[in-house]
Design a protein around this motif. Structure first.
Motif, PDB file in Angstrom:
ATOM      1  N   LEU A 177       0.815  -1.210   0.000  1.00 56.04           N
ATOM      2  CA  LEU A 177       0.000   0.000   0.000  1.00 56.04           C
ATOM      3  C   LEU A 177       0.852   1.265   0.000  1.00 56.04           C
ATOM      4  N   SER A 178       1.998   1.237   0.668  1.00 60.85           N
ATOM      5  CA  SER A 178       2.800   2.451   0.817  1.00 60.85           C
ATOM      6  C   SER A 178       4.173   2.312   0.170  1.00 60.85           C
ATOM      7  N   THR A 179       4.727   3.435  -0.238  1.00 59.05           N
ATOM      8  CA  THR A 179       6.098   3.476  -0.731  1.00 59.05           C
ATOM      9  C   THR A 179       7.056   3.361   0.454  1.00 59.05           C
ATOM     10  N   ARG A 180       8.340   3.283   0.167  1.00 61.35           N
ATOM     11  CA  ARG A 180       9.335   3.245   1.242  1.00 61.35           C
ATOM     12  C   ARG A 180       9.339   4.544   2.041  1.00 61.35           C
ATOM     13  N   GLN A 181       8.852   5.604   1.431  1.00 61.53           N
ATOM     14  CA  GLN A 181       8.790   6.896   2.120  1.00 61.53           C
ATOM     15  C   GLN A 181       7.484   7.061   2.895  1.00 61.53           C
ATOM     16  N   GLY A 182       6.633   6.028   2.860  1.00 59.48           N
ATOM     17  CA  GLY A 182       5.382   6.075   3.612  1.00 59.48           C
ATOM     18  C   GLY A 182       4.226   6.727   2.885  1.00 59.48           C
ATOM     19  N   LEU A 214      -7.984  -4.168  -5.789  1.00 61.05           N
ATOM     20  CA  LEU A 214      -6.609  -3.905  -5.368  1.00 61.05           C
ATOM     21  C   LEU A 214      -6.294  -4.717  -4.118  1.00 61.05           C
ATOM     22  N   TYR A 215      -5.212  -5.487  -4.172  1.00 60.18           N
ATOM     23  CA  TYR A 215      -4.748  -6.300  -3.050  1.00 60.18           C
ATOM     24  C   TYR A 215      -3.461  -5.688  -2.517  1.00 60.18           C
ATOM     25  N   THR A 216      -3.445  -5.378  -1.233  1.00 66.45           N
ATOM     26  CA  THR A 216      -2.250  -4.798  -0.628  1.00 66.45           C
ATOM     27  C   THR A 216      -1.854  -5.602   0.607  1.00 66.45           C
ATOM     28  N   ASP A 217      -0.780  -5.167   1.240  1.00 62.66           N
ATOM     29  CA  ASP A 217      -0.272  -5.878   2.408  1.00 62.66           C
ATOM     30  C   ASP A 217      -1.098  -5.623   3.661  1.00 62.66           C
ATOM     31  N   ILE A 218      -2.038  -4.657   3.607  1.00 64.67           N
ATOM     32  CA  ILE A 218      -2.854  -4.412   4.803  1.00 64.67           C
ATOM     33  C   ILE A 218      -4.356  -4.408   4.532  1.00 64.67           C
ATOM     34  N   ALA A 219      -4.772  -4.355   3.276  1.00 66.08           N
ATOM     35  CA  ALA A 219      -6.203  -4.318   2.979  1.00 66.08           C
ATOM     36  C   ALA A 219      -6.458  -4.685   1.522  1.00 66.08           C
ATOM     37  N   GLY A 227     -15.626   5.063  -6.478  1.00 71.15           N
ATOM     38  CA  GLY A 227     -14.485   5.197  -5.579  1.00 71.15           C
ATOM     39  C   GLY A 227     -14.052   3.885  -4.974  1.00 71.15           C
ATOM     40  N   ALA A 228     -13.286   3.955  -3.900  1.00 70.18           N
ATOM     41  CA  ALA A 228     -12.694   2.776  -3.270  1.00 70.18           C
ATOM     42  C   ALA A 228     -13.558   2.291  -2.109  1.00 70.18           C
ATOM     43  N   ARG A 229     -13.800   0.986  -2.089  1.00 71.96           N
ATOM     44  CA  ARG A 229     -14.555   0.361  -1.005  1.00 71.96           C
ATOM     45  C   ARG A 229     -13.679  -0.677  -0.323  1.00 71.96           C
ATOM     46  N   ILE A 230     -13.638  -0.657   0.997  1.00 70.78           N
ATOM     47  CA  ILE A 230     -12.835  -1.623   1.753  1.00 70.78           C
ATOM     48  C   ILE A 230     -13.532  -2.979   1.732  1.00 70.78           C
ATOM     49  N   VAL A 231     -12.808  -4.004   1.289  1.00 74.44           N
ATOM     50  CA  VAL A 231     -13.335  -5.370   1.287  1.00 74.44           C
ATOM     51  C   VAL A 231     -12.943  -6.085   2.573  1.00 74.44           C
ATOM     52  N   GLU A 232     -11.689  -5.942   2.951  1.00 77.17           N
ATOM     53  CA  GLU A 232     -11.193  -6.544   4.195  1.00 77.17           C
ATOM     54  C   GLU A 232      -9.904  -5.861   4.610  1.00 77.17           C
ATOM     55  N   MET A 233      -9.556  -6.033   5.881  1.00 78.69           N
ATOM     56  CA  MET A 233      -8.335  -5.447   6.429  1.00 78.69           C
ATOM     57  C   MET A 233      -7.633  -6.493   7.284  1.00 78.69           C
ATOM     58  N   LEU A 281      -6.878   3.147   8.512  1.00 79.04           N
ATOM     59  CA  LEU A 281      -6.653   2.883   7.095  1.00 79.04           C
ATOM     60  C   LEU A 281      -6.916   4.144   6.268  1.00 79.04           C
ATOM     61  N   ARG A 282      -7.959   4.880   6.607  1.00 78.42           N
ATOM     62  CA  ARG A 282      -8.232   6.138   5.901  1.00 78.42           C
ATOM     63  C   ARG A 282      -7.071   7.117   6.067  1.00 78.42           C
ATOM     64  N   ALA A 283      -6.502   7.139   7.263  1.00 83.46           N
ATOM     65  CA  ALA A 283      -5.372   8.040   7.511  1.00 83.46           C
ATOM     66  C   ALA A 283      -4.146   7.615   6.706  1.00 83.46           C
ATOM     67  N   LEU A 284      -3.950   6.326   6.559  1.00 84.55           N
ATOM     68  CA  LEU A 284      -2.797   5.814   5.809  1.00 84.55           C
ATOM     69  C   LEU A 284      -2.913   6.094   4.315  1.00 84.55           C
ATOM     70  N   THR A 285      -4.124   6.006   3.790  1.00 81.13           N
ATOM     71  CA  THR A 285      -4.310   6.217   2.347  1.00 81.13           C
ATOM     72  C   THR A 285      -4.497   7.681   2.002  1.00 81.13           C
ATOM     73  N   GLY A 286      -5.185   8.419   2.872  1.00 81.21           N
ATOM     74  CA  GLY A 286      -5.461   9.819   2.586  1.00 81.21           C
ATOM     75  C   GLY A 286      -6.504  10.020   1.505  1.00 81.21           C
ATOM     76  N   VAL A 287      -7.301   8.966   1.222  1.00 80.56           N
ATOM     77  CA  VAL A 287      -8.354   9.070   0.216  1.00 80.56           C
ATOM     78  C   VAL A 287      -9.680   8.645   0.828  1.00 80.56           C
TER      79      VAL A 287
END
Length: 211
Positions: free
Chosen positions: A147-152, A173-178, A186-192, A201-207
């Protein structure tokens, strides 16, 4: 929060690939999915360089370097598998004959746009390959990435800042946390993962996220 390893991410993607699907696994991280496909499902893996019926990676020491995927990794061929001309492979990809492609990405937008061939940075080596053909030719496009770059910084964004590969083509979209469903709404959370909350998770994505 327990982040998924790359192998765990691959196993999660594999669970969503149905019986009888024709699937292309992109270069890099998506190739791991081949090692986790359920043995009780018949799934046909296609490679851009002209293979159909790939199996899991060979055991160390058993590689046949005349049998490789598009990323130049040694692969196996299942009974009934075949290889053919590169042009025929692209005809399959462009002609709507691939049910699912799994791609890596630098960025994905909440609407399903994908940027995965160039960061736009001076000196960066562009590597579009067949990603554009797959992104618009496959019936479904999945993306698998951290989900995140090395810079966060989040790689799930409202608008991609890198050169685009395809518009509105990524459905999941499959990521390491969700896991997220993407589309015009838009984006809908399937699982975390365990230990992660929706607000975090909203804070981490900023979207904006629903679900």
């Amino acid at each position: 929060m327990n982040r998924l390893s790359r192998d765990q991410m691959a196993a999660r993607v594999a669970l969503d690939i149905p019986e009888g699907a024709y699937v292309n696994l992109g270069i890099g991280l998506p190739t791991k999915v081949a090692n986790y496909l359920p043995i009780d499902r018949e799934i046909f893996l296609q490679s851009e360089n002209g293979l159909l019926g790939m199996g899991p990676a060979p055991a160390p020491g058993e590689e046949d370097w005349e049998l490789i995927n598009a990323g130049k990794q040694a692969v196996t061929l299942l009974t009934g598998g075949c290889f053919f001309h590169h042009a025929d492979s692209f005809a399959m990809m462009r002609g709507g004959h691939i049910d699912i492609c799994v791609l890596g990405a630098f960025q994905v937008s909440t609407r399903g746009d994908i940027a995965n061939w160039h960061t736009g940075e001076a000196g960066a080596i562009p590597a579009v390959g067949g990603a554009m053909d797959l992104a618009i030719g496959a019936r479904q496009t999945f993306v698998m990435m951290e989900l995140s770059t090395r810079q966060g910084e989040s790689k799930l964004v409202e608008n991609c800042s890198y050169p685009l590969t395809g518009l509105g083509c990524v459905s999941r979209l499959y990521t390491d946390i969700a896991v997220f469903d993407l589309g015009p709404a838009g984006a809908r959370i399937v699982e975390m993962v365990d230990g992660l909350g929706t607000d975090e998770l909203r804070a981490l994505t900023g979207v904006p996220l629903t679900g």
